[in-house]
Design an enzyme around this catalytic site. Sequence first.
Site, mmCIF file in Angstrom:
data_model
loop_
_atom_site.group_PDB
_atom_site.id
_atom_site.type_symbol
_atom_site.label_atom_id
_atom_site.label_comp_id
_atom_site.label_asym_id
_atom_site.label_seq_id
_atom_site.Cartn_x
_atom_site.Cartn_y
_atom_site.Cartn_z
ATOM 1 N N LYS A 1 0.848 -1.203 0.000
ATOM 2 C CA LYS A 1 0.000 0.000 0.000
ATOM 3 C C LYS A 1 0.876 1.243 0.000
ATOM 4 C CE LYS A 1 -0.146 -0.445 5.003
ATOM 5 N NZ LYS A 1 -0.876 -1.000 6.149
ATOM 6 N N TYR B 1 13.789 31.430 4.558
ATOM 7 C CA TYR B 1 12.549 32.101 4.973
ATOM 8 C C TYR B 1 12.538 32.354 6.475
ATOM 9 C CZ TYR B 1 10.422 30.842 0.469
ATOM 10 O OH TYR B 1 10.117 30.713 -0.852
HETATM 11 C C1 LIG Z 1 -0.154 -1.671 6.951
HETATM 12 C C2 LIG Z 1 -0.708 -2.901 7.523
HETATM 13 C C3 LIG Z 1 0.136 -3.960 7.893
HETATM 14 C C4 LIG Z 1 1.644 -3.851 7.908
HETATM 15 O O1 LIG Z 1 2.060 -3.220 9.100
HETATM 16 P P1 LIG Z 1 3.621 -3.066 9.458
HETATM 17 O O2 LIG Z 1 3.605 -2.402 10.772
HETATM 18 O O3 LIG Z 1 4.200 -2.204 8.385
HETATM 19 O O4 LIG Z 1 4.186 -4.418 9.475
HETATM 20 C C5 LIG Z 1 -0.455 -5.146 8.278
HETATM 21 N N1 LIG Z 1 -1.794 -5.270 8.330
HETATM 22 C C6 LIG Z 1 -2.636 -4.249 8.027
HETATM 23 C C7 LIG Z 1 -4.105 -4.443 8.108
HETATM 24 C C8 LIG Z 1 -2.124 -3.030 7.631
HETATM 25 O O5 LIG Z 1 -2.948 -2.028 7.345
#
Ligand SMILES: *Cc1c(COP(=O)(O)O)cnc(C)c1O
Length: 406
Positions: free
Chosen positions: A35, A265
């Site tokens: 993701k 800035y």
């Molecule tokens: C993003 C996510 C993960 C991965 O989490 P990490 O802390 O990066 O290992 C696992 N399960 C779900 C449902 C997530 O949204």
Amino acid sequence: MRATRAIIHLDYFKANVLTIKKHIKPQCTICIPVKADAYGHGAISCSIAAIQAGAKFLAVASVQEGSELRSAGIVAPILLLSLPLPEEIPEIIEQELTPLIADEEFVSLLSVETAKRALVYPVHLKVDTGMGRIGCSPEEALPLAKKIQDTRSLRLAGLASHLSVADSTAPEDVQWTKAQISRFSAVCKELEANGISPGIRHIANSGALVLHPEAEFDMVRPGLLAYGYAPIPSMSEIIPVQPVMELESFVVSIKKIAKGQAISYGRTWIAPCDTHIATIPLGYADGLPRSLSGKVSFSIEGRSYPQVGRICMDQCMLDLGPHSDVQRWDRVLIFGPPSAAAGKVGAADSAGGKVGAATGKAGGNAGAANSAAIYNSADSLARSIGGIAYEICCGIHRRVPRVYIS
Ligand SMILES: *Cc1c(COP(=O)(O)O)cnc(C)c1O
């Protein structure tokens, strides 16, 4: 190519996935969350690499992210971790994404579309065991599983939950995670006792892999670990991984300034003595948080130089000090794996554990080039502003070219 670029060490990424694989039971499957453009690393390249390294599932947050992977020819099962709008259901099915189901309304909406197409469509049931985000309550799981089972166009292929404090060693958090895991286990057993197979059971994120081996079940979903960061930095030796992203830029200008001259800035930084200022074409629009202004150092040729003045949208400045041998066009390491700090780009270095140890004592000391081979990790940068490594990596904007090393 633009000076500011993210080098993505796919070789480290694959090694990390293999390290995770070695750590878990042989029959346990790996699902790699890709993701948010694979936490900023590039979803397509990382998906391909993850599969090559033995991952069987991928996970995305949005239908669009899933569709992009399908368009790139990726055929592995893709879990959809967030809940979509009803209007996205046809695309979910067309792209063969595996949705999480958390309520009866969604079962009905989905089944209208799956029945139309005469499918038996796999779904995973999501139970909220304590995260408080999405998922049915443990009590609702059995009736919902029955409803899925009774829906001819759907098939219960998995049971999922998510942990909220799996990366914490505080005793009350460890207790909470254990309670979440046992609630999840109880739901699995309840379904089985009622003749319903829960399918692939999965709850573990990166934190759980390190601290709670009993959370493995049939599949694990480690994101952070795969991208090379230990969820608990002090326990990085348990699953030794290497940061995959290396952010670099180049000095595009060096100028001599007099004591008393202001930089950037707001004129917040005033040179305490005559010094040299380097400008690099990296700013908050690239993903270098503006709140890091004056709190960070970057390394050039193994020496560390404080960033001074406010970080601008597209540029920021470093104080090279009164006597510096930094040259225009020199490479600046913003953050990366230990091998990047050693100047051996692409050379595997299994030092894993040392990432994040060092970050700048920036601030006002003109000429405070630190001769120690200091480097940042996304984790150390994040911590200096109360953030997490995830934010830094995800925040590297798409305009920063990704250079893949395989
Ligand atoms: C993003 C996510 C993960 C991965 O989490 P990490 O802390 O990066 O290992 C696992 N399960 C779900 C449902 C997530 O949204």
